[in-house]
Design an enzyme around this catalytic site. Structure first.
Site, PDB file in Angstrom:
ATOM      1  N   ASP A  47     -10.246   3.363 -11.794  1.00  0.00           N
ATOM      2  CA  ASP A  47      -9.578   4.390 -10.989  1.00  0.00           C
ATOM      3  C   ASP A  47     -10.414   4.812  -9.938  1.00  0.00           C
ATOM      4  O   ASP A  47     -11.912   4.602  -9.989  1.00  0.00           O
ATOM      5  CB  ASP A  47      -9.110   5.341 -11.871  1.00  0.00           C
ATOM      6  CG  ASP A  47      -7.890   6.044 -11.383  1.00  0.00           C
ATOM      7  OD1 ASP A  47      -7.808   5.953 -10.145  1.00  0.00           O
ATOM      8  OD2 ASP A  47      -6.900   6.387 -11.993  1.00  0.00           O
ATOM      9  N   ALA A  48     -10.273   5.802  -8.903  1.00  0.00           N
ATOM     10  CA  ALA A  48     -11.178   6.010  -7.779  1.00  0.00           C
ATOM     11  C   ALA A  48     -12.381   6.944  -8.333  1.00  0.00           C
ATOM     12  O   ALA A  48     -11.848   7.893  -8.965  1.00  0.00           O
ATOM     13  CB  ALA A  48     -10.202   6.689  -6.970  1.00  0.00           C
TER      14      ALA A  48
END
Length: 943
Positions: free
Chosen positions: A255-256
């Site tokens: 995920d970012a």
């Protein structure tokens, strides 16, 4: 003229479609330099011009239509798609979404960077809707793992297409694992004991991956049992193990910014090279970190390589998985691309608009109806409330191509019938006048909506746009048609001070000031004392206007709910499930003057609607249903369409105290319809119809079932009403007299069927024994205990209409072996005051006390021959009172002093002889006095 190098690249073996994909990947991987391969580990994988390999980017958002790339067809939110209980419909929605994503890939510029829009779609979300306060509730399908998995499979198959060789798009399942809270999500740990892990959280992912429909997964921000999801061994031991029979490997992305989070704020590793190495080894194949700046994360991975924390085989393994996806998407076979003919005209095409309307209609749930609906004839309808004449986009929706609001949808139908619609949004119209300059804020009046907890939005009367803070200089402008940004700058508070108000921005917390020279307004004051005072003038009483509209009409339709980016969104959980006080007040006032009042809740999550359910004749729910929401609702309210949605999660009562948001143990906490011990307001699976259905003749092909067999279940469903309609037949199972804490009931199958008036149909379900299984902590596997079970046909989890007995046959479960067997502390049957933590940075769970003491129970433990007990403990304190006790019933077997081991990951053995013999089978109680960690224990026999 084509260069020699490019021509040579085009003739290399990896370009040969006649070779197997594995051989082509081997060839390309062998031609890439180590630096080129490392560079491919970032989200933005650079081109390799010498080989003619294009740049590649992971991830386009496509949860309910293509998002973030401009105008696209917007379907109902995922929770709305969940409410359809319709696998075929979800498949068709996904198919349309993937076709549009192909069009964006071929024909639209990227929103960020250069190159092409990615065909890897970061969807669907399989996280279960355990807690209705979760800020991202709108993104999941259901609180039930089977329901979620079935719709997840349908979505993934619609996205990937049915071509024998090439994927239309490549789906990535989000977010692995046990992710259901937003507040402090990057540092909170989801405590998930083995039964909950296997029966609940993993159960939503397992069937989707095993089906072969998914091509990848995204790790979650949170920790599970004290270990960040980006370094969990469950990526390899579960996710990838399930995928092995499909013949394809999963491509797992971060995920970012989550890789950076491993050091700060999680402080799980000392430096980024170490953390990135651990993530790569754990199975993360692509690092979504630092946006387009690949230099920083790739530099960390290069450092990890130089330090010997990873080797080239670790890099190659991840790159190989990326290349497999790219080959399957057809990147290296443009001449064979079966999707090349997809043009830009498919985006928001007439067919997709019709599908959006169908999906929005099918997702609507009729919660209560005492005869008011469907509305008859050509009434005059007052449509009231903050969502009466507007639609909202959420963070993961596309840009709405058009809006059919509730008021607009009703007017379009009633206009032809001779009826009428009057609209009142209930917003106060106010003017704020500066005491310093005497000027109006924004030089206009504003319509103000209260979204709860004093959070307000201001729409300019002049242009109908939202007032927004400009962060670069603190100025204000009414220039936003939609509220849709990561940092929401369009919400404010009016803070009373004496006989004036202060104007405060919610995001920055700063207050408005007025320049005494030029009168310029900016939100730059850090304290109330430095803020401008404003005269607050009420120009229009929104409630009074709404009441006048209601009085003038035959029926009032009050449309309440949430804005998807205010109170309950990514990074922010809701504080409660109550309606905003201002909305509740408006609803009660309208119902006080118009008896025929229907409440329409348009929301991303459930609300406590106790008052409405008691006092109103009709209550309807829809998610934020996309561009066709209003037309769909009009069709249902006016009877042109049948309400056929069913709730995908429990709607609790307002006085029902919900468990703590971080209590992930659904069994002990009592989450979801499976374990909640108080009757809800509206149960899982609930939804009314304008017609009626009868269920009869529940027949099982056998009244017994063995561990690995199945039975066929048939039931006859009849539409006993006067109009056609859809019923969702829900098949549940439950164990009777179980030795473990079994669910109240558990969904085993379902089917949505449409029947004409008077029509009957026999539905047959195949019920495999594994639907009766539970995770046996003693053996570390699923098992079906012999004994009595029930098969139930129900309209909802609380409305069972038919039951049939079913007996599981087989050998009785053996006692748990503990003598000369290592028993994991996490494999308890029950506990009190304990929490699960990581045993090491890379693997294993341990137990520690949440308070002191902590108690673990292990049922039916065979202690025959035991004379001594050993325990694996870790501890970095020095309190001599720390001890570990083992009890058989009420008899103390042994008390072990716990040695100081030097750290939480430094393990040592504590041992003691038993004080009394413990022959036979006992319920074992283990008590932890202190803050040490316990990973396992073992009893030993003499000799």
């Amino acid at each position: 003229m084509v260069s020699e190098s490019v021509f040579a690249a085009e003739t290399l073996p990896f370009r040969d479609p006649a070779l197997s994909t594995r051989k082509r990947i081997d060839d390309l991987l062998g031609r890439l330099t180590l630096d080129e391969r490392i560079a491919m580990l970032h989200q933005y994988s650079p081109a390799v011009p010498r080989l003619g390999v294009a740049a590649f980017r992971t991830g386009s958002e496509a949860l309910h239509g293509v998002a973030w790339l401009g105008v696209a067809t917007v379907f109902p939110q995922a929770v709305g798609l969940g409410a359809t209980w319709d696998e075929d419909l979800v498949h068709r929605v996904a198919e349309a979404t993937s076709v549009e994503l192909r069009a964006f890939h071929y024909h639209r510029p990227t929103a960020i960077g250069t190159g092409r829009n990615s065909l890897q779609a970061w969807a669907p979300v399989l996280n279960l809707l355990r807690d209705p306060r979760w800020g991202r509730n709108e993104e999941g399908y259901s609180e039930d793992p089977l329901h979620t998995a079935r719709l997840g499979i349908a979505f993934c198959r619609g996205m990937t297409g049915d071509h024998h060789r090439f994927l239309r798009t490549a789906t990535v399942l989000k977010h692995y694992l046990a992710y259901n809270n937003e507040d402090d999500r990057c540092v909170t740990s989801s405590g998930v004991r083995p039964r909950v892990l296997q029966e609940y959280d993993l159960a939503a992912f397992r069937p989707v991956i095993a089906s072969g429909a998914a091509t990848g997964a995204m790790a979650a921000y949170n920790l599970v049992n004290g270990r960040p999801c980006h370094v969990t061994p469950l990526i390899e031991t579960e996710l990838r193990r399930w995928a092995e029979p499909t013949g394809h490997e999963l491509f797992v992305v971060s995920d970012a910014e989550a890789p950076s989070n491993l050091v700060d704020p999680e402080h799980y590793f000392d430096d980024h090279a170490e953390s990135h190495a651990a993530a790569l080894k754990a199975g993360i194949d692509s690092f979504t970190d630092h946006g387009e700046d690949s230099g920083t994360p790739i530099g960390r991975l290069r450092e990890a390589l130089d330090r010997g924390l990873i080797d080239s085989a670790d890099v190659d393994r991840a790159v190989r998985r990326q290349l497999e996806i790219r080959f399957r998407l057809g990147e290296f076979d443009p001449d064979l691309d079966p999707y090349a003919s997809i043009g830009p005209e498919v985006i928001d095409s007439p067919g997709h608009r019709a599908l959006a309307l169908e999906a929005a209609t099918e997702s609507i749930v009729l919660l209560r109806n005492e005869g008011l609906l469907p509305l008859q004839g050509a009434p005059r309808i007052a449509v009231i409330g903050p969502l009466a004449d507007t639609l909202c986009e959420d963070w993961y929706s596309g840009t709405l191509p058009y809006q059919v609001t509730v008021a607009g949808g009703l007017q379009a139908v009633l206009g032809d019938r001779g009826g009428a619609v009057v609209v009142a949004d209930g917003a106060d119209r106010v003017a704020l006048r500066s005491r310093t300059s005497g000027e109006l804020l924004g030089k206009t009046a504003f319509d103000v909506v209260d979204w709860g907890d004093g959070v307000l939005t201001f729409k300019s009367v002049e242009n109908g746009r939202y007032l927004s803070l400009k962060r670069e200089d603190g100025s204000l402008a009414a220039d936003q048609e939609q509220i849709k940004s990561w940092d929401v700058c369009e919400t404010f508070r009016l803070v009373p001070v004496d006989d004036s108000v202060l104007f405060q921005n919610v995001f920055t917390g700063r207050y408005a000031v007025v320049d005494p020279v030029d009168g310029r307004v900016s939100l730059t004051a850090e304290t109330p004392e430095a803020a401008e005072r404003w005269e607050h003038e009420l120009l229009r009483d929104g409630t009074a206007e709404a009441l006048a509209a209601a009085v003038s009409a035959d029926v009032a339709v009050v449309v309440l709910g949430n804005h998807p980016l205010i109170h309950g969104r990514e990074t922010e959980d809701r504080r409660s499930i109550a309606l905003p006080a201002s909305q509740d007040s408006l609803l009660r006032a309208v119902a006080g003057v118009r008896e025929d009042t229907a409440l329409v809740v348009m929301s991303s999550y459930p609300y406590a609607l106790d008052w409405a359910d008691e006092h109103l004749p009709a209550v309807v729910w829809t998610s934020h249903g996309g561009q066709e929401t209003g037309r769909a609702l009009a069709a249902v309210l006016l009877g042109e369409a049948e309400p056929s949605g069913r709730l995908p999660q429990t709607w609790y009562r307002g006085d029902d105290e919900l468990p703590h948001p971080l209590d992930y143990d659904i069994i002990k906490a009592g989450w979801t319809y499976q374990y909640h011990r108080t009757a809800p307001l509206y149960p899982f699976g609930h939804g009314l119809s304008y017609t009626s259905f009868a269920h009869r003749d529940l027949i099982l092909s056998s009244d017994t079932i063995t561990q690995h067999s199945s039975v066929d279940v048939s039931v006859t469903v009849t539409n006993t009403g006067s109009r056609a309609g859809s019923e969702v037949v829900q098949l549940y199972v439950r164990a009777l007299g179980a030795r473990y804490e079994a669910p109240r009931l558990r969904l085993a199958d379902f089917r949505k069927v449409r029947l004409d008036a008077g029509e009957s149909r026999v539905l047959t379900f195949r019920l495999p024994a594994d639907q009766l299984a539970h995770w046996d902590v003693a053996t570390g596997g699923f098992t079906v205990d012999p004994g009595a079970h029930e098969v139930l046909v129900a309209r909802s989890a609380d409305d069972v209409v038919l039951t049939a007995p079913l007996t599981a046959v087989g050998p009785p479960p053996a006692p748990r072996a503990a003598v000369d067997h290592r028993v994991l502390a996490a494999d308890f049957d029950d506990y009190e005051g304990a929490t699960l933590v990581d045993a090491t940075l890379t693997s294993g769970d341990a137990v520690t006390a949440a308070g002191s003491p902590a108690t673990l129970w292990f049922r039916s433990v065979d202690l025959s021959g035991a004379v001594r007990v050993e325990a694996e403990v870790a501890w970095d304190n020095g309190d001599p009172a720390e001890r570990l006790e083992f009890w058989a019933g009420e008899e103390l077997l042994a008390s072990l002093p716990v040695p100081v081991t030097g750290g939480r990951y430094t393990w040592a053995t504590a041992a003691a002889s038993l004080e009394v013999p413990a022959e036979g089978v006992h319920d074992l109680k283990v008590v932890l006095h202190g803050t040490f960690r316990l990973e396992a224990f073992r009893f030993s026999a003499a000799g």
